[in-house]
Design a protein around this motif. Sequence first.
Motif, short mmCIF file in Angstrom:
data_model
loop_
_atom_site.label_atom_id
_atom_site.label_comp_id
_atom_site.label_asym_id
_atom_site.label_seq_id
_atom_site.Cartn_x
_atom_site.Cartn_y
_atom_site.Cartn_z
N LEU A 27 62.78 42.96 30.13
CA LEU A 27 61.61 43.62 29.53
C LEU A 27 60.53 42.59 29.19
N PRO A 28 59.29 43.04 28.97
CA PRO A 28 58.26 42.14 28.42
C PRO A 28 58.69 41.61 27.06
N SER A 29 58.21 40.44 26.70
CA SER A 29 58.54 39.91 25.38
C SER A 29 57.87 40.76 24.31
N PRO A 30 58.50 40.91 23.14
CA PRO A 30 57.88 41.69 22.06
C PRO A 30 56.48 41.17 21.70
N HIS A 31 56.31 39.84 21.68
CA HIS A 31 55.00 39.29 21.33
C HIS A 31 53.95 39.69 22.36
N ALA A 32 54.31 39.66 23.64
CA ALA A 32 53.35 40.01 24.69
C ALA A 32 52.92 41.47 24.59
N MET A 33 53.87 42.35 24.30
CA MET A 33 53.53 43.78 24.17
C MET A 33 52.62 43.99 22.96
N SER A 34 52.94 43.35 21.84
CA SER A 34 52.10 43.49 20.65
C SER A 34 50.72 42.89 20.88
N PHE A 35 50.66 41.78 21.60
CA PHE A 35 49.39 41.13 21.89
C PHE A 35 48.46 42.10 22.61
N VAL A 36 48.99 42.82 23.60
CA VAL A 36 48.16 43.79 24.33
C VAL A 36 47.78 44.95 23.42
N ALA A 37 48.76 45.53 22.72
CA ALA A 37 48.49 46.70 21.89
C ALA A 37 47.44 46.41 20.82
N ASP A 38 47.49 45.22 20.24
CA ASP A 38 46.56 44.86 19.17
C ASP A 38 45.12 44.73 19.68
N ARG A 39 44.94 44.61 20.99
CA ARG A 39 43.60 44.43 21.54
C ARG A 39 43.07 45.68 22.25
N LEU A 40 43.80 46.75 22.15
CA LEU A 40 43.35 48.03 22.70
C LEU A 40 42.67 48.82 21.59
N GLU A 41 41.40 48.53 21.37
CA GLU A 41 40.68 49.07 20.22
C GLU A 41 39.83 50.29 20.55
N ALA A 42 39.48 50.50 21.81
CA ALA A 42 38.62 51.63 22.16
C ALA A 42 39.40 52.95 22.05
N ALA A 43 38.68 54.01 21.75
CA ALA A 43 39.32 55.32 21.61
C ALA A 43 40.03 55.74 22.89
N VAL A 44 39.44 55.39 24.03
CA VAL A 44 40.03 55.77 25.30
C VAL A 44 41.37 55.09 25.54
N ASP A 45 41.62 53.99 24.84
CA ASP A 45 42.87 53.24 25.01
C ASP A 45 43.98 53.73 24.09
N LYS A 46 43.71 54.72 23.23
CA LYS A 46 44.71 55.14 22.23
C LYS A 46 46.02 55.62 22.86
N PRO A 47 46.02 56.42 23.93
CA PRO A 47 47.31 56.85 24.49
C PRO A 47 48.19 55.67 24.91
N LEU A 48 47.59 54.66 25.54
CA LEU A 48 48.37 53.50 25.94
C LEU A 48 48.83 52.71 24.73
#
Length: 253
Positions: free
Chosen positions: A162-183
Amino acid sequence: MTRFVEWCAHTDIPVAHHKLQILTADPAKLAAAVDIVAEVVPDHYVMPGRLAQLLTRLGRKEVAVYVAEKLPTTKQIKSGDLGEILCTTFIHESTPFKLGIKRLRWKDHRNMSMRGDDVLAFHIGAGAAGLQVLKAEAKSGGKMQAGTVSTARDALSAYGELPSPHAMSFVADRLEAAVDKPLRDMLDDAQLKRNLKPAHVTHMLFTFSGNDTTAMLSKNLASYVGGSAQHYVGIRVEDHQAFIKSVFAAAEV
């Protein structure tokens, strides 16, 4: 994007039930390839909105200086960064994994490598398919070695495939636009509910080199026995260092 089809010959290599693709740059088309690749490089280091603001307030000359100061200056970091850029654009052009971020925008320093998974990209499947993840390792070198490929293989198989937990959180924390909410919500669920499985993950081992990596990629790929889909890609530009130098020089103009 980098439009590999316009400057590379493409070969599919059968390796069990896995996928291996070899792209070889046409020497006669390298000048055009430099222009194509250089055009996308700044976008991997700077948010488009930031460039637009600077262009409106200060002008084109100042924007060029700003971009140039974001780009790496050492040969080693240029090589690694361009490998990651080519990997990212290949994924977006040639696979279903269209969602994610351009990680190099968050570098601590232009002449430092980033830690963690090189590239994560995502696809939201219909119905019960849910979140699908591509975990990629990108390696760049004038003469790619089998040991480097083996190191990338180990990184892909780390964390139980699997992806590393840090890498997954790194991406999620930078998805700030409303359109990115589902991801973002799906990434949070994958992390916090532990519902991501190896079968939901595709591994990509991506090499960008001056030598032909077909044999070493084939051998490494054939040895894989895990539970994730495998997609290996080798891009060969014979004059590897000259190509990198030309791309970054053109990107600074």
